[in-house]
Design an enzyme around this catalytic site. Structure first.
Site, PDB file in Angstrom:
ATOM      1  N   ASP A 101       0.558   5.251   0.083  1.00 43.83           N
ATOM      2  CA  ASP A 101      -0.452   6.259   0.347  1.00 43.83           C
ATOM      3  C   ASP A 101       0.224   7.614   0.519  1.00 43.83           C
ATOM      4  OD1 ASP A 101      -2.454   7.872   1.797  1.00 43.83           O
ATOM      5  OD2 ASP A 101      -3.555   5.971   1.774  1.00 43.83           O
TER       6      ASP A 101
ATOM      7  N   ASP B 230       0.849  -1.181   0.000  1.00 46.12           N
ATOM      8  CA  ASP B 230       0.000   0.000   0.000  1.00 46.12           C
ATOM      9  C   ASP B 230       0.887   1.234   0.000  1.00 46.12           C
ATOM     10  OD1 ASP B 230      -2.008   1.883   0.335  1.00 46.12           O
ATOM     11  OD2 ASP B 230      -2.158   1.562   2.502  1.00 46.12           O
TER      12      ASP B 230
ATOM     13  N   ASP C 280       3.391   1.351   3.206  1.00 41.70           N
ATOM     14  CA  ASP C 280       2.880   1.237   4.573  1.00 41.70           C
ATOM     15  C   ASP C 280       3.262  -0.159   5.059  1.00 41.70           C
ATOM     16  OD1 ASP C 280       1.480   0.868   6.886  1.00 41.70           O
ATOM     17  OD2 ASP C 280      -0.407   1.707   6.138  1.00 41.70           O
TER      18      ASP C 280
END
Ligand SMILES: [Zn+2]
Ligand SMILES: [Zn+2]
Length: 412
Positions: free
Chosen positions: A96, A94, A314
């Site tokens: 972000d 992930d 992440d």
């Protein structure tokens, strides 16, 4: 409350009219599903669906604000965590914008201390400067610059997984998350059984955690250092530190050097004599640092270079083998945009604010309650809008503002 009810019925209608929007996860019967509801912000977990039709029916009936499915495979996905019977998990990443540094954050993001109400701009601090507590309500924006910064990270990640790990690109699925980032999911027999510790090693590698430049050919008394095209971290550090030195010799150089942890006189030496190091790197030979630049400083520069080439993922998402990922094709409750798969060949040109739009027809009148920055959605340039005004907007834009809590449904 009225906004939530409105969005719930809109989402529900969308799923009713576009059942195929929901992409079928592989081996659906082995996945756990979870949903966040508009009403009461309730999370439902441990759901199982035998077929994608069942799942699509559920989405249309319930109209959840957010839908998730496990990256893991289970014998009994609907059992409690201990009883599920873990069979393995895809490798998920992930990226972000929340985890990235962008200069525009201060313009479009804000936070409010839940204890004392103190308000600040940009990313929330560790502790509230007013009361010292650390609970905040954060408000972020899917801005074009932040999204393209996240995309750059994704491109670095894809290269690393291909070049360093030897994963083939056709096993990677990449997605726009529906908000401020990108997901990469690797489905491969070989990685399915990796445990938390092995996944942590992969994360450390891509993020350059615990990286020791000396072990990658940048030893103390080297007469030869790795060239830019060396494989793995050797070449990456060489290119990274080269980038750092180039930045160091520009008018803004001090900022880059400070970020590397360089202070005082050394800072001036480096901005003035950085060319020497640049030449040295270009030749990949004989390490002779300018006078006043010690080994400690050199290591700081190497680590800063590595940091520039590392990927900000992440870590928790990759390490947690029970993690739920947003369901492919579903709407994001913070934007009303879809999580969509992006063919690798289309990544460069992909524009989330155009291609992830679900509500592409109609208009809606809303009352702006929080100042909205300039943005684009589809082909339209919109904003800025001031709080207190009433605006008639393209439906996708109105939904975005409602989801963000920046606007309310207008009542005459
Ligand atoms: Zn406070
Ligand atoms: Zn931004």
């Amino acid at each position: 409350m009225e906004n939530r009810a409105f969005l719930q019925s809109l989402f529900s209608k969308y799923y009713r009219e576009n059942p195929n929007a929901i992409q079928e996860p592989s081996r659906i019967e082995s996945r756990e599903f979870g949903f966040l509801l508009f009403q009461g912000k309730v999370m439902i977990r441990h759901r199982r669906f035998e077929t994608v039709e069942e799942l699509r029916d559920f989405m249309a009936r319930v109209g959840p604000s957010d839908a998730y499915r496990s990256a893991a495979y289970y014998q009994r996905p609907d059992a409690s965590m201990d009883e599920k019977g873990w069979l393995g998990a895809d490798l998920a990443f992930d990226i972000d914008a929340d985890h990235l540094e962008t200069a525009c954050q201060k313009e479009h993001d804000s936070w409010r201390c839940l204890e004392c109400g103190y308000v600040g701009r940009g990313k929330a601090p560790e502790r509230c400067p007013n009361c010292g507590k650390s609970k905040f309500k954060e408000s972020t924006w899917p801005c074009d610059v932040c999204l393209s910064t996240a995309k750059d990270e994704l491109i670095k990640l894809i290269e690393m997984l291909e070049d360093d790990f030897g994963f083939s690109a056709d096993k990677m699925h990449i997605y726009f998350s529906g908000h401020r980032g990108y997901h990469l999911i690797l489905e491969d027999e070989e990685i399915r059984s990796l445990g938390q510790e092995e996944r942590r090693e992969i994360v450390d590698y891509v993020m350059a955690v615990g990286l020791v430049p000396e072990l990658h050919g940048f030893a103390k008394e080297s007469t030869k250092i790795p060239s830019f095209d060396s494989p793995g971290w050797r070449g990456r550090i060489a290119r990274g530190v080269y980038e750092v030195m180039h930045l160091a010799t520009t008018p803004n150089g001090r900022k880059e050097l400070k970020a590397a942890g360089v202070r005082g006189k050394t800072l001036t030496t480096l901005t003035e004599q950085g060319e020497n190091i640049i030449n040295m790197l270009e030749n990949g030979k004989i390490l002779k640092l300018p006078k006043g630049v010690g080994e400690k400083t050199w290591k700081k520069l190497l680590l800063r270079g590595a940091k520039r080439r590392a990927v900000e993922v992440d870590p928790v998402v990759t390490i947690d083998v029970h993690r739920l990922m947003r369901l492919e094709g579903s709407l994001h409750g913070k934007t009303g945009l879809r999580k969509v798969e992006i063919p690798l060949t289309r990544l460069e040109a992909f524009d989330p604010m155009e291609e992830a739009v679900a509500f592409d027809k109609g208009e809606l009148k809303v009352k702006i309650v929080v100042d909205v920055p300039k943005f684009h959605i589809g082909q339209e340039e919109l904003g800025p809008y001031r709080a207190g005004k009433t605006e008639t907007l393209p439906l996708a834009a109105a939904v975005l503002l409602l989801c963000k809590g920046f606007a309310e449904v207008h009542r005459d």
